[in-house]
Design a protein around this motif. Structure first.
Motif, PDB file in Angstrom:
ATOM      1  N   ALA A 298     -94.269  12.233 -22.401  1.00  0.00           N
ATOM      2  CA  ALA A 298     -93.300  11.250 -21.926  1.00  0.00           C
ATOM      3  C   ALA A 298     -92.072  12.033 -21.458  1.00  0.00           C
TER       4      ALA A 298
ATOM      5  N   THR B  38    -102.215  13.939 -15.448  1.00  0.00           N
ATOM      6  CA  THR B  38    -102.820  12.683 -15.901  1.00  0.00           C
ATOM      7  C   THR B  38    -104.294  12.641 -15.539  1.00  0.00           C
TER       8      THR B  38
ATOM      9  N   SER C 266     -96.089   9.732 -18.857  1.00  0.00           N
ATOM     10  CA  SER C 266     -95.386   8.471 -18.598  1.00  0.00           C
ATOM     11  C   SER C 266     -93.928   8.751 -18.292  1.00  0.00           C
TER      12      SER C 266
ATOM     13  N   ASP D 175     -90.960   6.882 -21.703  1.00  0.00           N
ATOM     14  CA  ASP D 175     -91.629   5.780 -22.397  1.00  0.00           C
ATOM     15  C   ASP D 175     -92.782   6.322 -23.238  1.00  0.00           C
TER      16      ASP D 175
ATOM     17  N   THR E 165     -95.809   3.818 -23.916  1.00  0.00           N
ATOM     18  CA  THR E 165     -96.763   3.685 -22.812  1.00  0.00           C
ATOM     19  C   THR E 165     -97.584   4.957 -22.646  1.00  0.00           C
ATOM     20  N   ALA E 166     -97.028   6.108 -23.021  1.00  0.00           N
ATOM     21  CA  ALA E 166     -97.851   7.323 -23.045  1.00  0.00           C
ATOM     22  C   ALA E 166     -99.010   7.149 -24.023  1.00  0.00           C
TER      23      ALA E 166
ATOM     24  N   MET F 223    -101.552   4.894 -22.307  1.00  0.00           N
ATOM     25  CA  MET F 223    -102.284   5.655 -21.295  1.00  0.00           C
ATOM     26  C   MET F 223    -103.298   6.585 -21.942  1.00  0.00           C
TER      27      MET F 223
ATOM     28  N   PHE G 230     -99.690   4.428 -15.090  1.00  0.00           N
ATOM     29  CA  PHE G 230     -98.354   3.976 -15.471  1.00  0.00           C
ATOM     30  C   PHE G 230     -97.905   2.843 -14.561  1.00  0.00           C
TER      31      PHE G 230
ATOM     32  N   HIS H 293     -93.361  -1.531 -19.486  1.00  0.00           N
ATOM     33  CA  HIS H 293     -94.418  -0.765 -18.838  1.00  0.00           C
ATOM     34  C   HIS H 293     -95.771  -1.051 -19.502  1.00  0.00           C
TER      35      HIS H 293
ATOM     36  N   ALA I  26    -100.258   0.369 -19.286  1.00  0.00           N
ATOM     37  CA  ALA I  26    -101.273   1.233 -18.689  1.00  0.00           C
ATOM     38  C   ALA I  26    -102.312   0.349 -18.014  1.00  0.00           C
TER      39      ALA I  26
END
Length: 497
Positions: free
Chosen positions: A300, A326, A333, A337, A340-341, A344, A356, A471, A473
């Motif tokens: 992140a 990625t 991310s 964030d 959200t990482a 993902m 993302f 956010h 994924a």
């Protein structure tokens, strides 16, 4: 491109149960049950490393099997209810081994041969008989469990059988094995995350209160380690990038991206200059060095830097390299964030992508919601080659550089959001829909038009009511059932919209 750090395979325990008194009474029954267990082991091995204990037919054997499972550090245990067994045979195993348990009620045949069936033949088909007893004992012992019901799914009929056991094309077998596969795939997520190192580079975008999280809370609930990184760590590695390493990154970029011309609509989105591409290549090489030096599994990041300063220029080259990472199993991310990482990374472990995204705009004519961002894109799930555009500025941020314009391929999709509730607990939110072939803007951002199962207003009302992180994924496939199993194995609440 080969992944830098592939996901760990889950370690799966498997055993079958029966009543010891049956073996002398009904010759061939034990061998028949053993053959079924070997078939299950072969099927499961496609998704994980299977540790097959064999037959458990007494309380003493259950205790031995529990210790055996502990020694093998299994993530999940399947109990094949092959015939009737007392619950006293099964319960001690799971009082000793604390891995989650799934009972397999898999009948060998779609129906017994009523005219020919003997007691011994019937006992090979009565796997459902002990499952209510198991359920009662486990409930009273406060041990969670799940059950998969259906057909065994053999592609042949054993010689001993009086019924047709070739059931692999029956819907009950297909459904059961889909569910078994989801449990095993889901088990890879907590195992991988418990051994993961997530980099946190810079800080969280100022004022985005939904994204702030306590690193200790993350480790306490998920098990991953957060490695706090500084921009000077990346700057140090940037100074060591050789012309050959930068050239290799340019070759990767040309292989995976389409270099755009000027945007037909947006004056700040133009054909990337040679200088911008060269800088993105150098930064991408340094980003990979950072991942390797700190043994990272995800990242992140966010840093705006002082206007005109070196770090502002450095962060301006982030997006291409983070998209490359990625695509190689190191989800990145933006805007710092971390939650959200995690989302993902869960998607990536499961092989479903994980790009993302956030809400971009609603198309009320098509009744779709555009999801995307100006940050990294998961190239593996792209609709064609993503486009690179040179950005005269990054909206809401400082600096200039190269950004990715892409959409997720048309078809089934599922969003996965990791949020944090008021009591400090993490929560998963998933939503299934369809990626359409609707139009997108040409502004150097990722955008995917998504048609959810209800009107956009109704969907947004339901999503916002769950208090998500803004956010998410974006994954390919309908994965809500799979994400629900991940949540259960991680002891994190899951909500499907």
């Amino acid at each position: 491109m080969q992944p830098i750090k592939p996901a760990k395979r889950p370690r799966i325990g498997l055993y079958s149960v029966g009543l010891r008194a049956y073996w002398a009474q009904f010759p061939g029954l034990r061998e028949r049950i053993t053959e079924y267990g070997q078939f299950i082991e072969r099927r499961m091995s496609a998704w994980g490393d299977v540790f097959h204990y064999g037959l458990v037919d007494s309380e003493e054997e259950g205790r031995i099997a529990g210790e055996w499972m502990n020694e093998r550090n299994v993530d999940l245990v399947f109990c094949h209810a092959a015939t009737y067994s007392t619950s006293s045979t099964v319960l001690p195993l799971h009082q000793i081994n604390k891995a989650p348990v799934v009972f397999l009620n898999l009948q060998p045949a779609e129906r017994i041969h009523y005219e020919r069936t003997t007691t011994g033949e019937w006992l090979a088909h009565c796997g459902a008989c002990p499952v209510p007893e198991f359920a009662n004992a486990f409930n009273r012992a406060a041990i969670p469990f799940r059950v998969v019901n259906g057909l065994l799914g053999l592609d042949y009929t054993p010689e001993i059988s009086m019924a047709n056991e070739t059931t692999h094309e029956r819907k009950e077998a297909i459904r059961a094995w889909r569910e078994i596969g989801e449990w095993i795939r889901a088990a890879a997520v907590p195992r991988t995350l418990r051994h993961s190192r997530f980099g946190f580079l810079g800080n969280t975008y100022g004022g985005m209160l939904d994204m702030y999280s306590d690193f200790t809370m993350i480790q306490a609930q998920i098990g991953l380690h957060v490695e706090v990184l500084e921009m000077c760590d990346l700057d140090r590695l940037l100074r060591d990038v050789t012309p050959r390493e930068a050239k290799e990154k340019l070759e990767q970029i040309n292989e995976m991206f389409q270099i755009s011309g000027n945007s037909p609509s947006d004056p700040i989105a133009r054909k990337p200059s040679e200088e911008q591409l060269e800088w993105s290549c150098r930064v991408a090489a340094a980003q990979e060095k950072l991942v390797r030096e700190y043994n990272l599994d995800a990242l992140a990041y966010y840093y705006h830097g002082a206007p005109g300063g070196g770090y502002e220029k450095l962060q301006g080259g982030f997006i291409v390299g983070h998209s490359l990472l990625t695509a190689r199993g190191i989800p990145c991310s933006g805007e710092g964030d971390l939650k959200t990482a995690i989302a993902m990374k869960i998607c990536d472990i499961l092989g479903t992508g994980g790009s993302f995204s956030e809400i971009v705009v609603v198309d009320y004519a098509d009744e779709t919601i555009l999801l995307g961002h100006d940050g990294p894109f998961h190239i593996a799930i792209a609709d064609g080659k993503p486009v690179l555009r040179g950005m005269g500025l990054y909206h809401g941020k400082q600096g200039t550089g190269v950004s990715v314009e892409a959409k997720v391929r048309t078809g089934a999709i599922t969003t996965l959001n990791v949020t944090q509730t008021g009591d400090g607990r993490l929560k998963l939110i998933s939503s299934e829909g369809e990626s359409t072939n609707g139009p997108i803007m040409r502004i150097g951002n990722t955008q995917t038009p998504v048609k959810f199962r209800c009107h956009p207003d109704d969907y947004m009302s339901a999503w916002f009511a769950e208090a998500p992180t803004h956010h998410c994924a974006l994954s390919v496939g309908h994965n809500a059932s799979l994400f629900a199993k991940v949540g259960e194995l991680m002891k994190v609440r899951h909500v499907a919209l």
